[in-house]
Design a protein around this motif. Sequence first.
Motif, PDB file in Angstrom:
ATOM      1  N   TYR A   1      34.795  51.108  42.892  1.00 37.55           N
ATOM      2  CA  TYR A   1      35.958  50.300  42.526  1.00 37.55           C
ATOM      3  C   TYR A   1      35.984  49.012  43.355  1.00 37.55           C
ATOM      4  O   TYR A   1      35.813  49.048  44.570  1.00 37.55           O
ATOM      5  CB  TYR A   1      37.266  51.052  42.795  1.00 37.55           C
TER       6      TYR A   1
ATOM      7  N   GLU B   1      33.516  49.126  38.607  1.00 38.98           N
ATOM      8  CA  GLU B   1      34.671  48.815  37.761  1.00 38.98           C
ATOM      9  C   GLU B   1      35.630  47.891  38.500  1.00 38.98           C
ATOM     10  O   GLU B   1      35.985  48.151  39.657  1.00 38.98           O
ATOM     11  CB  GLU B   1      35.382  50.116  37.377  1.00 38.98           C
TER      12      GLU B   1
ATOM     13  N   VAL C   1      39.180  46.825  39.249  1.00 46.33           N
ATOM     14  CA  VAL C   1      40.478  47.498  39.144  1.00 46.33           C
ATOM     15  C   VAL C   1      41.566  46.537  39.617  1.00 46.33           C
ATOM     16  O   VAL C   1      42.129  46.699  40.692  1.00 46.33           O
ATOM     17  CB  VAL C   1      40.505  48.798  39.978  1.00 46.33           C
TER      18      VAL C   1
ATOM     19  N   VAL D   1      43.708  48.549  43.457  1.00 40.42           N
ATOM     20  CA  VAL D   1      42.662  49.473  43.902  1.00 40.42           C
ATOM     21  C   VAL D   1      43.273  50.536  44.794  1.00 40.42           C
ATOM     22  O   VAL D   1      43.026  51.738  44.628  1.00 40.42           O
ATOM     23  CB  VAL D   1      41.544  48.722  44.658  1.00 40.42           C
TER      24      VAL D   1
ATOM     25  N   ALA E   1      34.596  52.150  47.480  1.00 41.88           N
ATOM     26  CA  ALA E   1      35.710  51.291  47.078  1.00 41.88           C
ATOM     27  C   ALA E   1      35.893  50.129  48.036  1.00 41.88           C
ATOM     28  O   ALA E   1      35.628  50.244  49.240  1.00 41.88           O
ATOM     29  CB  ALA E   1      37.005  52.091  47.008  1.00 41.88           C
TER      30      ALA E   1
END
Length: 379
Positions: free
Chosen positions: A35, A65, A67, A73, A90
């Motif tokens: 993310y 992806e 976000v 996030v 992330a």
Amino acid sequence: MKKLLALILTLACVSILSACQLGGIGDGKTHVKFYHTMGSNLRTVLDKYIAEFNKTNPTISIDHEQVGSYDDVRDQITTELQAGKQPAIAYCYPDHVASYLRSKKVIDLNTYIHSADPTVALTQAQIDDFIDGYYAEGTQFGDETKMYSLPFSKSTEVLYYNKTFFDENELTVPTTWDQMEELCAKIKKIDPNSVPLGYDSEANWFITMTEQLKTPYTSAGTDHYLWDTAENKAFITRFTEWYTKGYLTTQKLYGGYTSGLFVNQEADKDGKIIRSYMSIGSSAGAPHQAPDKTDAGTYPFETGIAPIPQIDAENNPKVISQGPSLCLFDQKDDAVEAAAWQFVKFLLTSADFQAEFSMASGYVPVLESVLENPAYQTF
């Protein structure tokens, strides 16, 4: 019964086919969910290096992806941690990590960094290549033996100023806050309609001042909230007085990034142009601190860039740096966690990636070796 069984089998086959088409089940790869908040221009850089990574790691799929924002996030991961569906990698800020740690699902990266396996571990040269302050950020969660994040990209705050206006009025760029106060008073006399200074982030300003003044802010120890001091109240009072005098505005007071006021060329209904002549904001936002060209193809003014003012520039120069780091989450699958680390290691120790990402984003590289990159030097 036969019809029902046939229907169930058909639906099952469709589901399996859909999963395979999405690169999920049955493709023989280890899938790593990542993310971030990258826009299309930065995803182009990321995709280029994922392809490079896959040349030597063809069985790993990095499923990344966008976000929304950093807060998006954080919010999505907070929800997914409760359901055990968190990503493997992330974007994160320190306060995000501090919150995630309650779940006990953030991986201590020292497990990999100092692994006995040289194909997994970081070399000392790779560790030393990180800018010290950025690298140390990952250890500042109450236990310095644990590393919960590694720096990805950073920005810092700078003072943008209207160089054309400064030159025309023989004004000097301030290096201290006392000089800033005197300068704002001069600008108000030259242009009474102006708001001389815009400062984007109130929170950043507060933190920066506690560092410049060496006053307490917060701690990972027992007493977390340390900022309620006479010294801190004094500088807040001072800046409140500046606001009352019309010397400054901030992002929340202005209702948007103060670069909008800095580059403003539009007159109000009375024919007056209300603008600022200085704006303190992120180095990554530099493109927004330049005015649009006129119909004649020229700029209304030249933008200058300088360090932000200091309390003691000689002995205690301080300015905030911030930007996303990367953290890893428990996946209940050693293969996925190992693959996630290999990708993070590949990305964050690559001076070429750091150079390209920095040039595309305006963020500051986190590796010292990027300064030796020919393309980055030219940039």
